[in-house]
Design an enzyme around this catalytic site. Sequence first.
Site, mmCIF file in Angstrom:
data_model
loop_
_atom_site.group_PDB
_atom_site.id
_atom_site.type_symbol
_atom_site.label_atom_id
_atom_site.label_comp_id
_atom_site.label_asym_id
_atom_site.label_seq_id
_atom_site.Cartn_x
_atom_site.Cartn_y
_atom_site.Cartn_z
ATOM 1 N N LYS A 1 102.174 60.841 18.571
ATOM 2 C CA LYS A 1 103.164 62.013 18.144
ATOM 3 C C LYS A 1 101.316 62.864 16.844
ATOM 4 C CE LYS A 1 106.187 58.679 18.146
ATOM 5 N NZ LYS A 1 107.861 57.991 17.812
ATOM 6 N N HIS B 1 110.080 62.072 26.781
ATOM 7 C CA HIS B 1 109.848 61.358 25.410
ATOM 8 C C HIS B 1 111.335 61.940 24.729
ATOM 9 C CE1 HIS B 1 109.626 59.801 20.872
ATOM 10 N NE2 HIS B 1 108.732 58.563 21.632
ATOM 11 N N GLU C 1 112.470 62.217 21.516
ATOM 12 C CA GLU C 1 111.851 63.977 20.554
ATOM 13 C C GLU C 1 111.621 65.044 20.997
ATOM 14 O OE1 GLU C 1 108.505 61.960 17.880
ATOM 15 O OE2 GLU C 1 109.839 60.021 17.426
ATOM 16 N N GLU D 1 113.062 53.694 26.426
ATOM 17 C CA GLU D 1 112.826 53.493 24.692
ATOM 18 C C GLU D 1 113.771 54.260 23.865
ATOM 19 O OE1 GLU D 1 108.995 55.246 23.266
ATOM 20 O OE2 GLU D 1 109.681 56.079 23.926
#
Length: 250
Positions: free
Chosen positions: A10, A96, A98, A166
């Site tokens: 990240k 992802h 995020e 995830e």
Amino acid sequence: MKTYIIGNWKMHGVRTSARALASTVLDAAGRLASQKTEVILCPPATLLSLIADLTYNTPVRCGGQDCHAEAEGAYTGEISAAMLRDAGATYVIVGHSERRAGHSESSREVNRKAEAALAAGLRPVLCVGESLAERKAGRAMDTVRRQLRESMPRQGDTKRVIVAYEPVWAIGTGQVANASDIAEMHAHIATLLKSEFGFAETEVAVLYGGSVKPANAAEILRCPGVHGVLVGSASLNAEEFVAIINAAQS
Ligand code: PGA
């Protein structure tokens, strides 16, 4: 099929800390990564060349954390898949949560990114996963079905895609899905990969991600249908990440 252990750093690290972290991982992974296990480091883009140089000619690979869907153009601040490849990446994470949440990325956008990655010779690590509200409402399976349908690439060598399940509520929270939920979702994804995309069983690797730590890695890696793990915070600690790589050997 290989077991994939991917570290998603990240937005962490500068050259000094990254060199130290990668060197420790390399010391151990050089011994542990094998025909059976693929270890991949995904540093921030600014560190990609450095990590690619450090891992050159070793069994460890590196990847980006995102790429743009276009090959080039007037997109200030963006990085294309070909640029990642040029910097030494062989993988790239796309979709992802995020980015889906923080950058409003739609599954359609993720699909274009995954196709761009394949076109540039990268293996996309395509993330899917439900939110806590969706799981509580009994919609986890539907969410993942929709995300996969809309974001899986349809063009290129699609069996090079790696899917990462995830659950959003497990990312960075210390809360891990339990083994039976993981096995259930991975079975669901395997069925979808077959029925919607025509892949043979275990043709496409499916990883789990979300608060993977040394203490739970072995159990997660033993779940049926789990072909590896995508690790966030524990990948920033060399000792913990090496312990997770170790767990894949047993
Ligand atoms: P975490 O992150 O291991 O810190 O939960 C996982 C991820 O975001 O891929």
